[in-house]
Motif scaffolding. Structure first.
Motif, PDB file in Angstrom:
ATOM      1  N   ILE A 295      36.031  14.404   7.710  1.00 29.85           N
ATOM      2  CA  ILE A 295      37.156  13.737   8.373  1.00 29.85           C
ATOM      3  C   ILE A 295      36.776  12.303   8.712  1.00 29.85           C
ATOM      4  CG2 ILE A 295      38.601  13.720  10.432  1.00 29.85           C
ATOM      5  CD1 ILE A 295      38.486  16.714  10.477  1.00 29.85           C
ATOM      6  N   PHE A 296      35.565  12.113   9.218  1.00 26.83           N
ATOM      7  CA  PHE A 296      35.113  10.764   9.564  1.00 26.83           C
ATOM      8  C   PHE A 296      35.017   9.879   8.323  1.00 26.83           C
ATOM      9  CE2 PHE A 296      31.617   7.715  10.016  1.00 26.83           C
ATOM     10  CZ  PHE A 296      32.074   6.974  11.086  1.00 26.83           C
ATOM     11  N   THR A 297      34.350  10.374   7.288  1.00 24.56           N
ATOM     12  CA  THR A 297      34.125   9.533   6.111  1.00 24.56           C
ATOM     13  C   THR A 297      35.412   9.255   5.335  1.00 24.56           C
ATOM     14  OG1 THR A 297      33.555  11.497   4.811  1.00 24.56           O
ATOM     15  CG2 THR A 297      31.744  10.272   5.835  1.00 24.56           C
ATOM     16  N   GLN A 298      36.317  10.231   5.281  1.00 26.42           N
ATOM     17  CA  GLN A 298      37.539  10.049   4.496  1.00 26.42           C
ATOM     18  C   GLN A 298      38.634   9.316   5.274  1.00 26.42           C
ATOM     19  OE1 GLN A 298      38.722  13.671   2.248  1.00 26.42           O
ATOM     20  NE2 GLN A 298      36.657  14.422   2.645  1.00 26.42           N
ATOM     21  N   ASN A 299      38.829   9.677   6.532  1.00 26.01           N
ATOM     22  CA  ASN A 299      39.910   9.079   7.309  1.00 26.01           C
ATOM     23  C   ASN A 299      39.574   7.690   7.838  1.00 26.01           C
ATOM     24  OD1 ASN A 299      41.163  11.471   6.842  1.00 26.01           O
ATOM     25  ND2 ASN A 299      41.315  12.117   8.970  1.00 26.01           N
ATOM     26  N   LEU A 300      38.297   7.459   8.162  1.00 26.89           N
ATOM     27  CA  LEU A 300      37.919   6.177   8.755  1.00 26.89           C
ATOM     28  C   LEU A 300      37.203   5.255   7.770  1.00 26.89           C
ATOM     29  CD1 LEU A 300      36.738   7.292  12.318  1.00 26.89           C
ATOM     30  CD2 LEU A 300      38.901   6.240  11.669  1.00 26.89           C
ATOM     31  N   MET A 359      31.521   1.782  11.897  1.00 24.05           N
ATOM     32  CA  MET A 359      32.364   1.513  10.736  1.00 24.05           C
ATOM     33  C   MET A 359      31.599   0.793   9.625  1.00 24.05           C
ATOM     34  SD  MET A 359      35.318   2.832  11.107  1.00 24.05           S
ATOM     35  CE  MET A 359      36.087   2.034   9.711  1.00 24.05           C
ATOM     36  N   GLN A 360      30.414   0.279   9.952  1.00 20.85           N
ATOM     37  CA  GLN A 360      29.605  -0.419   8.952  1.00 20.85           C
ATOM     38  C   GLN A 360      28.659   0.525   8.212  1.00 20.85           C
ATOM     39  OE1 GLN A 360      30.208  -1.955  12.144  1.00 20.85           O
ATOM     40  NE2 GLN A 360      31.826  -2.936  10.930  1.00 20.85           N
ATOM     41  N   TYR A 361      28.688   1.799   8.549  1.00 20.82           N
ATOM     42  CA  TYR A 361      27.806   2.769   7.902  1.00 20.82           C
ATOM     43  C   TYR A 361      28.164   2.908   6.416  1.00 20.82           C
ATOM     44  CZ  TYR A 361      24.765   4.980  11.373  1.00 20.82           C
ATOM     45  OH  TYR A 361      23.755   5.247  12.258  1.00 20.82           O
ATOM     46  N   GLY A 362      27.112   2.945   5.579  1.00 22.21           N
ATOM     47  CA  GLY A 362      27.289   3.220   4.167  1.00 22.21           C
ATOM     48  C   GLY A 362      26.670   4.552   3.807  1.00 22.21           C
ATOM     49  N   PRO A 363      26.802   4.995   2.549  1.00 21.49           N
ATOM     50  CA  PRO A 363      26.246   6.296   2.151  1.00 21.49           C
ATOM     51  C   PRO A 363      24.765   6.455   2.481  1.00 21.49           C
ATOM     52  CG  PRO A 363      27.685   5.443   0.435  1.00 21.49           C
ATOM     53  CD  PRO A 363      27.552   4.350   1.462  1.00 21.49           C
ATOM     54  N   GLY A 364      23.985   5.383   2.340  1.00 23.74           N
ATOM     55  CA  GLY A 364      22.558   5.477   2.608  1.00 23.74           C
ATOM     56  C   GLY A 364      22.221   5.718   4.064  1.00 23.74           C
ATOM     57  N   ASP A 365      23.122   5.294   4.958  1.00 26.24           N
ATOM     58  CA  ASP A 365      22.870   5.474   6.391  1.00 26.24           C
ATOM     59  C   ASP A 365      22.973   6.934   6.819  1.00 26.24           C
ATOM     60  OD1 ASP A 365      22.552   2.668   7.154  1.00 26.24           O
ATOM     61  OD2 ASP A 365      24.654   2.478   6.592  1.00 26.24           O
ATOM     62  N   PHE A 366      23.660   7.750   6.017  1.00 25.49           N
ATOM     63  CA  PHE A 366      23.822   9.165   6.358  1.00 25.49           C
ATOM     64  C   PHE A 366      22.709  10.035   5.785  1.00 25.49           C
ATOM     65  CE2 PHE A 366      28.302   7.629   6.349  1.00 25.49           C
ATOM     66  CZ  PHE A 366      28.578   7.866   7.681  1.00 25.49           C
ATOM     67  N   PHE A 367      21.889   9.457   4.912  1.00 29.74           N
ATOM     68  CA  PHE A 367      20.922  10.269   4.158  1.00 29.74           C
ATOM     69  C   PHE A 367      19.964  11.015   5.066  1.00 29.74           C
ATOM     70  CE2 PHE A 367      16.861  10.859   1.957  1.00 29.74           C
ATOM     71  CZ  PHE A 367      17.280  11.565   0.847  1.00 29.74           C
ATOM     72  N   TRP A 368      19.216  10.304   5.920  1.00 27.07           N
ATOM     73  CA  TRP A 368      18.197  10.962   6.730  1.00 27.07           C
ATOM     74  C   TRP A 368      18.772  11.866   7.814  1.00 27.07           C
ATOM     75  CZ3 TRP A 368      13.818  11.833   4.764  1.00 27.07           C
ATOM     76  CH2 TRP A 368      13.226  10.923   3.888  1.00 27.07           C
ATOM     77  N   PRO A 369      19.868  11.469   8.485  1.00 22.36           N
ATOM     78  CA  PRO A 369      20.458  12.426   9.434  1.00 22.36           C
ATOM     79  C   PRO A 369      20.867  13.746   8.790  1.00 22.36           C
ATOM     80  CG  PRO A 369      21.312  10.233   9.839  1.00 22.36           C
ATOM     81  CD  PRO A 369      20.514  10.145   8.581  1.00 22.36           C
ATOM     82  N   LEU A 370      21.450  13.673   7.584  1.00 21.50           N
ATOM     83  CA  LEU A 370      21.886  14.903   6.921  1.00 21.50           C
ATOM     84  C   LEU A 370      20.701  15.707   6.387  1.00 21.50           C
ATOM     85  CD1 LEU A 370      25.102  13.686   5.050  1.00 21.50           C
ATOM     86  CD2 LEU A 370      24.945  15.051   7.143  1.00 21.50           C
ATOM     87  N   ILE A 371      19.612  15.015   6.037  1.00 19.02           N
ATOM     88  CA  ILE A 371      18.385  15.722   5.656  1.00 19.02           C
ATOM     89  C   ILE A 371      17.859  16.511   6.848  1.00 19.02           C
ATOM     90  CG2 ILE A 371      15.957  15.443   5.034  1.00 19.02           C
ATOM     91  CD1 ILE A 371      17.742  15.130   2.652  1.00 19.02           C
TER      92      ILE A 371
END
Length: 539
Positions: A295-300, A359-371
């Protein structure tokens, strides 16, 4: 009495059985989330509004919840292999009919049937897998099964987005056909009924009725509550009352019934009772985080479903690859409580890290948290299931597995409901807090607004029109920033709650297995010899 154990099989066949049940379980789990990304396409194709379309999801989860605790009884009634294969066949047939649906309510009905069939796959698959391994390898068996549990809900949106974009929404159902056929053929060749299986007693119709009324109503309340503004809706109020009464009647009736459809006596095991709470929390964390992130990545952020799914894949693969390692550690007598605590800490760190997203987060910023999320769920899910099912055998194992799956499903439903409500409340809170700074006495706001109006004037708008456009832009940014802060708050609350409940692990213990006597593989016909005071078995 000496018995031949069900785990006395070759390693090759054990691997085949493991693959069989994981395929079946993943097929069911993927369908819990694959439909969500296709709802807009389904609505447009079948001419339905959003309120009608949500029943596609609700009917499936409703059927899942009410059938899960009954799976132990159903497997005993029809035979585990027959029930497992029948569930696969019915699931595939219902999937085909879902794909062929020409109206929204036709699709809702077939999704309900699909949910009834799919509900039987999850716990029965777990029991078949566990009984293929020795009691000492319970942790390893749970680790193998957890690969499907964690991976399924994660790849569902990715697969659904790809199928919907590349073909049509109907293929999210048709994809189950080849998978189901493979699982069915493998089950026919390799799955067997346990030698010591007990037949279920007569049908507990009243218990089944209370189960459907109580937990079914609760599931609808959780699925529809936020959309209908919770207890402001008479529909939700009435269903809540029905749910409370139905569940109380179910618990009282099943506890005292001599042949219950759900044997609640398994809660006498302290490990199982405490682990069901952690299973509930795992459902909240797993389904809640899977629900909130897209929801966050798609809506925002404006990502597509496929892009969002690809971002989540590394974390899911991390969890899947970690599970066998956890299983080996458990086999080497590493404390499951310690591993579960490590999982809680990792999930908390993930929650803190991702609660700083912008709002400035890109795909790479989510990598380590999701790991870290994948590592946390891997460390948590396998030990908790191992603690819960330690010392369980036969029919009691089947009953426990069904209840554990239902609790996890309810945890996911509670998680989605609570998260949706919390986000809405926090959006209002942050919007109000941010609006305080929007006034004529704030030079930063005045400077921003003046430059925004000037921008619209430079594009050809009249000054009055440019000011209206400036206020619209302000309203959009205000809602956007409020939403980001609300999502961050929600992640932090989820992580903090995991941390708070971690001391409950101290109330569990690891039971040591006694090595069972094993009859040689070549067995002769057994016959019962009655003595004056007991019945002995000789070979």
């Amino acid at each position: 009495m000496v018995q031949r154990k069900s785990y006395m099989i070759s390693n090759a066949r054990r691997i085949i059985i493991s693959v069989t049940v994981i395929i079946a379980a993943m097929m069911q789990l993927i369908d819990t989330s694959i439909v969500n990304v296709a709802l807009p396409h389904i609505m447009g194709n079948l001419g339905a509004d959003l309120d009608e379309a949500t029943w596609i999801v609700t009917s499936y989860v409703f059927a899942n919840v009410v059938i899960l605790p009954m799976t132990g009884w159903l497997a005993a009634r029809f035979g585990r292999k027959q029930y497992f294969m029948g569930s696969i066949v019915l699931f595939v047939m219902a999937s085909v009919m879902c794909g062929q649906s020409t109206s929204i309510w036709e699709l809702v009905v077939f999704r309900f049937i699909q949910g009834l069939a799919g509900g039987g796959l999850m716990p029965v698959s777990r029991v078949i897998l566990i009984e293929s391994y020795s009691p000492e390898d319970l942790g390893l068996a749970n680790a193998i099964f957890a690969m499907g549990i964690i991976t399924g809900p994660t790849i569902g949106p990715t697969l659904g987005g790809w199928l919907t974009d590349s073909f049509t929404w109907r293929w999210i159902f048709y994809v189950n056909v080849p998978i189901g056929i493979i699982a069915l053929l493998m089950a026919m060749a390799n799955v067997t009924n346990p030698a010591d299986a007990k037949k279920a007693g007569r049908v507990d119709w009243l218990g089944i009725l209370f189960l459907f009324i109580g937990f079914g109503s609760l599931q609808i309340v959780l699925e529809r509550g936020e959309r209908d503004n919770w207890f402001s809706s008479s529909f939700i109020v009435i269903l809540s009352i029905i749910a409370v009464i139905g569940i109380l009647l179910f618990l009282l009736y099943e506890f005292f019934h001599h042949s219950p459809v759900v044997d609640l006596r398994v809660f006498r095991h302290k490990n199982f009772a405490v682990s069901t709470f952690f299973s509930f929390m795992m459902g909240l964390g797993l389904f809640g985080s899977v629900f909130i992130f897209p929801i966050f990545t798609q809506n925002l952020l404006g990502y597509s479903a496929l892009q969002t799914g690809l971002i989540m894949v590394p974390g899911a693969l991390t969890a899947a690859l970690l599970n066998p390692v956890i299983g080996i550690l458990l086999r080497k007598k590493v404390s499951p409580q310690l591993l579960a605590f490590i999982g809680i800490i990792l999930f908390f760190v993930f929650s803190v890290m991702i609660s700083n997203e912008t709002m400035q987060y890109g795909p790479g910023d989510f990598f380590w948290p999701l790991i870290l999320r994948g590592l946390g769920l891997g460390f948590l899910s396998v030990p908790i299931n191992t603690i819960a099912l330690t010392g369980m055998f036969g029919q009691e194992l089947s009953e426990s597995s069904g209840i554990l799956s239902m609790i996890r499903q309810l945890g996911g439903s509670f998680g989605v409901a609570l998260i949706t409500t919390l986000i809405d409340r926090r959006v209002v809170f942050h919007r109000t807090a941010l609006a305080v700074h929007i006034n004529q006495y704030n030079p930063q706001f005045q400077q921003w607004f003046a430059s925004t109006v000037q921008h619209f004037v430079s594009t050809g708008s009249a000054l009055s029109t440019a000011r209206q456009q400036g206020y619209k832009a302000l309203s959009y940014i205000l809602m956007q920033q409020s939403s980001v802060l609300a999502y961050n708050d929600t992640y932090y609350v989820i992580g903090l709650f995991f941390l708070v409940i971690s001391p409950l692990l101290l109330f569990t213990f690891t039971r040591k297995h006694k090595k069972a006597a094993v009859v040689p593989v070549k067995m002769h016909k057994m016959e019962l010899v009655k003595t004056s005071d007991k019945t002995a078995m000789k070979t």
